[in-house]
Design an enzyme around this catalytic site. Structure first.
Site, PDB file in Angstrom:
ATOM      1  N   GLU A  97      -7.542 -12.482  36.533  1.00 25.85           N
ATOM      2  CA  GLU A  97      -8.702 -11.731  35.866  1.00 25.85           C
ATOM      3  C   GLU A  97      -9.832 -12.794  35.176  1.00 25.85           C
ATOM      4  OE1 GLU A  97      -6.655  -7.881  34.183  1.00 25.85           O
ATOM      5  OE2 GLU A  97      -8.162  -8.535  32.845  1.00 25.85           O
ATOM      6  N   CYS A 110     -14.476 -16.300  30.469  1.00 24.54           N
ATOM      7  CA  CYS A 110     -13.129 -16.300  29.870  1.00 24.54           C
ATOM      8  C   CYS A 110     -12.188 -16.303  31.197  1.00 24.54           C
ATOM      9  CB  CYS A 110     -12.674 -14.976  29.322  1.00 24.54           C
ATOM     10  SG  CYS A 110     -11.365 -14.886  28.597  1.00 24.54           S
ATOM     11  N   CYS A 117       2.482 -13.702  31.927  1.00 22.61           N
ATOM     12  CA  CYS A 117       2.925 -14.567  30.957  1.00 22.61           C
ATOM     13  C   CYS A 117       4.145 -14.075  30.474  1.00 22.61           C
ATOM     14  CB  CYS A 117       1.837 -13.946  29.792  1.00 22.61           C
ATOM     15  SG  CYS A 117       1.873 -15.025  28.216  1.00 22.61           S
ATOM     16  N   CYS A 121       4.103 -10.697  23.943  1.00 24.66           N
ATOM     17  CA  CYS A 121       3.227  -9.973  22.956  1.00 24.66           C
ATOM     18  C   CYS A 121       2.888  -8.606  23.009  1.00 24.66           C
ATOM     19  CB  CYS A 121       1.660 -10.685  22.600  1.00 24.66           C
ATOM     20  SG  CYS A 121       1.763 -12.375  22.412  1.00 24.66           S
ATOM     21  N   CYS A 124      -0.164  -6.377  24.701  1.00 22.01           N
ATOM     22  CA  CYS A 124      -1.000  -7.260  25.637  1.00 22.01           C
ATOM     23  C   CYS A 124      -0.301  -6.764  27.260  1.00 22.01           C
ATOM     24  CB  CYS A 124      -0.726  -8.777  25.590  1.00 22.01           C
ATOM     25  SG  CYS A 124      -1.260  -9.616  27.097  1.00 22.01           S
ATOM     26  N   CYS A 338      -7.362  -6.750  28.449  1.00 23.55           N
ATOM     27  CA  CYS A 338      -7.006  -8.270  29.096  1.00 23.55           C
ATOM     28  C   CYS A 338      -5.466  -7.625  29.803  1.00 23.55           C
ATOM     29  CB  CYS A 338      -6.544  -9.177  27.948  1.00 23.55           C
ATOM     30  SG  CYS A 338      -7.753 -10.259  27.952  1.00 23.55           S
TER      31      CYS A 338
HETATM   32  S1  SF4 Z   1      -1.658 -12.142  24.339  1.00 26.05           S
HETATM   33 FE1  SF4 Z   1      -0.783 -11.842  26.266  1.00 26.05          FE
HETATM   34  S2  SF4 Z   1      -1.375 -13.459  27.655  1.00 26.05           S
HETATM   35 FE2  SF4 Z   1      -1.670 -14.158  25.540  1.00 26.05          FE
HETATM   36  S3  SF4 Z   1       0.346 -15.299  24.936  1.00 26.05           S
HETATM   37 FE3  SF4 Z   1       0.350 -13.079  24.468  1.00 26.05          FE
HETATM   38  S4  SF4 Z   1       1.548 -12.321  25.917  1.00 26.05           S
HETATM   39 FE4  SF4 Z   1       0.431 -13.926  26.799  1.00 26.05          FE
END
Ligand code: SF4
Length: 356
Positions: A97, A110, A117, A121, A124, A338
């Site tokens: 993205e 961005c 990832c 988190c 996310c 996101c």
């Molecule tokens: S916010 Fe999402 S993309 Fe960013 S480090 Fe945490 S898990 Fe990874």
């Protein structure tokens, strides 16, 4: 004929590296400058576009080098402010993205640094399927190039805050910054580049030593380890005080003010007590706090803070003389958080594959 994997990734070569590489295939060094300009200034998508090179040389380049480009798959355009979210396809079929935001002072983009990832988190969507792979330097460059080509206007600001943890793809990310800010390339000022990290301390310290002048944004999201670990598993590895010390070190070395990102989740980290604790933590630091009303994702039961709570939180920080803003929501009518666009695209593709 060589397969793509054996070819050299020409877009990831610095001008000096390109000179050396051309020498190994019997070409003169001065060609490097011409080719580099085609790749990084004129943003050519094929060797055939390089019309001041002979046909013979173009054929030779195509047989020796891979020219990495991303391709637009889908776009969602905001009717409110012109923000456009894109899904780009990478050469191996993975998708990432990117977002193009139009401001009065210029176009800001961005970009993503990884496919998926592994940081986990809790708020996310990008991390739900784990990490697939790192993006190559050339792929990160071409995210910006493609956004500039598609918009027809110069990109002036870059934030590396899309999918992925840039510090987990450190070498490619640092090379990307050097190349995108190079005088021989798009020459985007490092002061207009911001990188976000969830707090990988050794890499943050290494970045402070790189001699770059980019802005570091720390995803803080909680004012103590106890709360932070509940939403950010990375807090198990790096204590908050060590992360803040690394931020102070970055500021000392670069003179760049740290930006602390704080996503507000209803009833989790948006209380007055949290705001007071955060104020104590940051008091006296030359920094900026960016409050982000979190976007709910359906896989997790986090809710967005109320308008009242957001304002109270901000007021408490301001009373403590902490520089704070609430992130302006861009593209609220295409309000995918996101990572959600990519996720819904891959889910959709998987369903289609199963149905076939
Ligand atoms: S916010 Fe999402 S993309 Fe960013 S480090 Fe945490 S898990 Fe990874």
């Amino acid at each position: 004929m060589q397969s793509n994997t054996e070819k050299i990734d020409i877009k990831a070569l610095t001008l000096e590296e390109l000179k050396a590489s051309l020498k190994t295939i019997g070409e003169k060094e001065f060609r490097a400058k011409q080719i580099y300009e085609w790749l990084h200034v004129k943003l050519a998508r094929s060797f055939d576009e390089m019309t001041n090179l002979s046909k013979e040389l173009r054929t030779k380049l195509a047989s020796e080098y891979e020219l990495v480009c991303v391709t637009e798959l889908e776009r969602y355009e905001s009717k409110i402010d012109g923000t456009v979210k894109f899904l780009f396809r990478l050469p191996d079929g993975n998708v990432v993205e990117c977002v193009l935001m139009k401001y009065h002072h210029g176009n800001s983009v961005c970009i993503s640094s990884q496919v998926g990832c592994r940081m986990g988190c809790r708020f996310c969507a990008s991390t739900l399927g784990g990490l697939t792979r790192n993006l190559r330097t050339s792929e990160m460059l071409d995210e910006v190039y493609q956004l500039q080509r598609l918009s027809g206007e110069r990109v002036s600001n870059i934030v590396i805050m899309g999918t992925g943890e840039p510090m987990d793809n450190y070498d490619n990310f640092v090379k990307f910054v050097r190349m995108i800010s190079s005088l021989d390339g798009l020459n985007i000022s490092q002061r207009n580049i911001t990188v976000s990290t969830c707090g990988l301390v050794p890499k943050m310290r290494a970045l402070a030593e790189e001699g770059l002048s980019i802005t570091l944004a720390l995803s803080l999201h909680a004012p103590n380890d106890e709360e932070r670990v509940k939403i950010m598993p990375v807090a198990n590895s790096y204590k908050l005080q060590d992360v803040l010390n690394a931020c102070d070190y970055y500021y000392e070395k670069t003179g760049r003010r740290i930006s602390y990102e704080y996503s507000l989740v209803d009833g989790v980290n948006d209380t007055a007590a949290c705001a007071k604790e955060l104020s104590r933590l940051l008091k006296g630091k030359n920094c900026h706090v960016n409050l982000i009303p979190v976007n709910p994702i359906k896989e997790r039961d986090y809710k967005r803070s109320t308008g009242n709570n957001i304002q109270n939180f901000k007021n408490i920080l301001e009373k403590n003389r902490i520089n704070v803003t609430i992130r302006r929501e861009m593209g609220s009518d295409i309000n995918a958080a996101c990572g959600q666009l990519r996720k819904s695209y891959t889910d959709k593709t998987m369903v289609q594959e199963v149905e076939q």
